[in-house]
Design an enzyme around this catalytic site. Structure first.
Site, PDB file in Angstrom:
ATOM      1  N   ASP A  61       0.863  -1.185   0.000  1.00 13.66           N
ATOM      2  CA  ASP A  61       0.000   0.000   0.000  1.00 13.66           C
ATOM      3  C   ASP A  61       0.894   1.227   0.000  1.00 13.66           C
ATOM      4  O   ASP A  61       2.045   1.173   0.435  1.00 13.66           O
ATOM      5  CB  ASP A  61      -0.944   0.003   1.203  1.00 13.66           C
ATOM      6  N   GLU A 122      -6.075   2.993   3.337  1.00 11.50           N
ATOM      7  CA  GLU A 122      -6.763   3.559   4.497  1.00 11.50           C
ATOM      8  C   GLU A 122      -8.183   4.026   4.153  1.00 11.50           C
ATOM      9  O   GLU A 122      -9.059   4.045   5.014  1.00 11.50           O
ATOM     10  CB  GLU A 122      -5.965   4.734   5.074  1.00 11.50           C
TER      11      GLU A 122
END
Length: 362
Positions: A61, A122
């Protein structure tokens, strides 16, 4: 890798806005010999065609959090109010290290390799954007691996387990609608605050009776209602979370809450509504794939899953996957403005990635 981590830490950007981060990553990988695909505005997918029968993938990520950094590090975020407080800068550094290793050792590779630089973990949608690109399907990916830095676990050690590793999260709002009235004339109103207090007590009594083997979380952290002390609250909102490792368990808990609410509606003549944001699915490590890699000597098996959520669960719904924790020891918690870690652990993560490349017959 340490330089990559420090450079990326300084340009922290939130989900789907990782423009400078993507530019940095692209600059590092553009000449690595892979086919480089841009996914959306900020995602990158690399494909190393090593002329092999099977293809495996590794994911990082790339986004940060809207947190004001308090580490005092010389390489602290230069973007005030944004910080890599969840270790994604470390995740990217390890995958850049792996990119470089593969580029220099393609003749040794047993597989074709896809590397996923994924935006927006997120904020929901990052993993889905990669899936929706069709690239993983196009390259016929057989397995996907990923890492997360993890406080409290032994520094530099790699941990995982077969089956459930991280939870599905359903962010839950309960809205209770009563009828406002002066407290001196309370019989003319419906006290939504009283309903809320009694309902919360009933829900927690229910939660305590759930079977121990149904690993779960059912907690609430916010309650808001009323405008003045001498008037019955017209409306109350309770905010919390339901987490488990099974869609069936999630639904069972939701159904039970609805039944409790139905009784309260009948008893108090209030109206009760539930609003769910189901977020990420659980991270469920593929048991057959895990059995193939558990022979790696540096892998330690966790006894229990964790209740945190991660959008890597989106991949585990569609592909055989294993997700790992890389211990960073006794450091501030993830999402803490003081979060930092010993960058030496990045070498451990890269070595483990290399070990995964050596496994036969995924």
């Amino acid at each position: 890798m340490k330089n990559h981590r420090m450079n990326l830490h300084q340009i922290a950007e939130i989900g789907f806005q990782e423009f400078q981060t993507k530019a940095y990553l692209y600059e590092q990988v553009k000449n690595c010999g892979a086919v480089v695909h841009e996914v959306g505005e900020t995602g990158l997918v690399l494909y190393f065609d090593n002329q092999k029968e099977k293809t495996i993938a590794f994911r990082t990520d790339i986004d940060a959090l809207p947190i004001l950094e308090e580490t005092g590090l010389p390489f602290a975020s230069k973007r005030e109010g944004f910080m890599h407080a969840c270790g994604h800068d470390g995740h990217m550094a390890m995958l850049l290290g792996l990119t470089d290793y593969i580029a220099k050792n393609r003749e040794k590779m047993k597989y074709n390799i896809v590397l996923i630089y994924q935006p927006s973990e997120e904020i929901a949608g990052g993993a889905k954007s990669i899936l929706d690109s069709g690239l993983l399907q196009h390259y016929q990916v057989q397995a996907i691996f990923g890492f997360h830095l993890w406080p409290t676990l032994e520094e530099g050690a790699v941990f995982s387990k077969s089956g459930p590793l991280m939870a599905q999260s359903s962010e839950t709002d309960i809205q209770i609608f009563g009828k406002s009235a002066h407290i001196a004339s309370s019989s003319e109103g419906i006290d939504s605050l009283e309903v809320a207090v009694r309902l919360m007590s009933e829900i927690y009594d229910y939660e305590k009776k759930l079977p121990e083997e149904m690993l779960h979380l059912l907690k609430f952290g916010e309650i808001h209602g009323g405008v003045i002390r001498n008037v019955l609250a017209q409306e109350v909102t309770i905010k919390g979370s339901i987490r488990s490792y099974s869609p069936l368990h999630q639904q069972e808990i939701k159904d039970s809450l609805r039944k409790i609410a139905n009784r309260f509606e009948e008893e108090f003549q209030a109206k009760i509504e539930f609003i769910y944001n189901d977020g990420y699915p659980a991270v469920l490590n593929n048991s057959e794939l895990f059995d193939k890699i558990k022979s790696i000597s540096t892998l330690r098996v966790l006894e229990h899953p964790v209740l945190q959520a991660e959008d890597f669960g989106v991949y585990t719904e569609h592909f055989p996957c294993v997700f790992f924790f890389l211990g960073v020891g006794d450091v501030p918690a993830l999402h803490n403005p003081k979060f930092d870690f010993n960058m030496d652990v990045l070498d451990n993560g890269l070595e483990f990635y290399k070990a995964l490349l050596e496994i036969e017959n995924y």
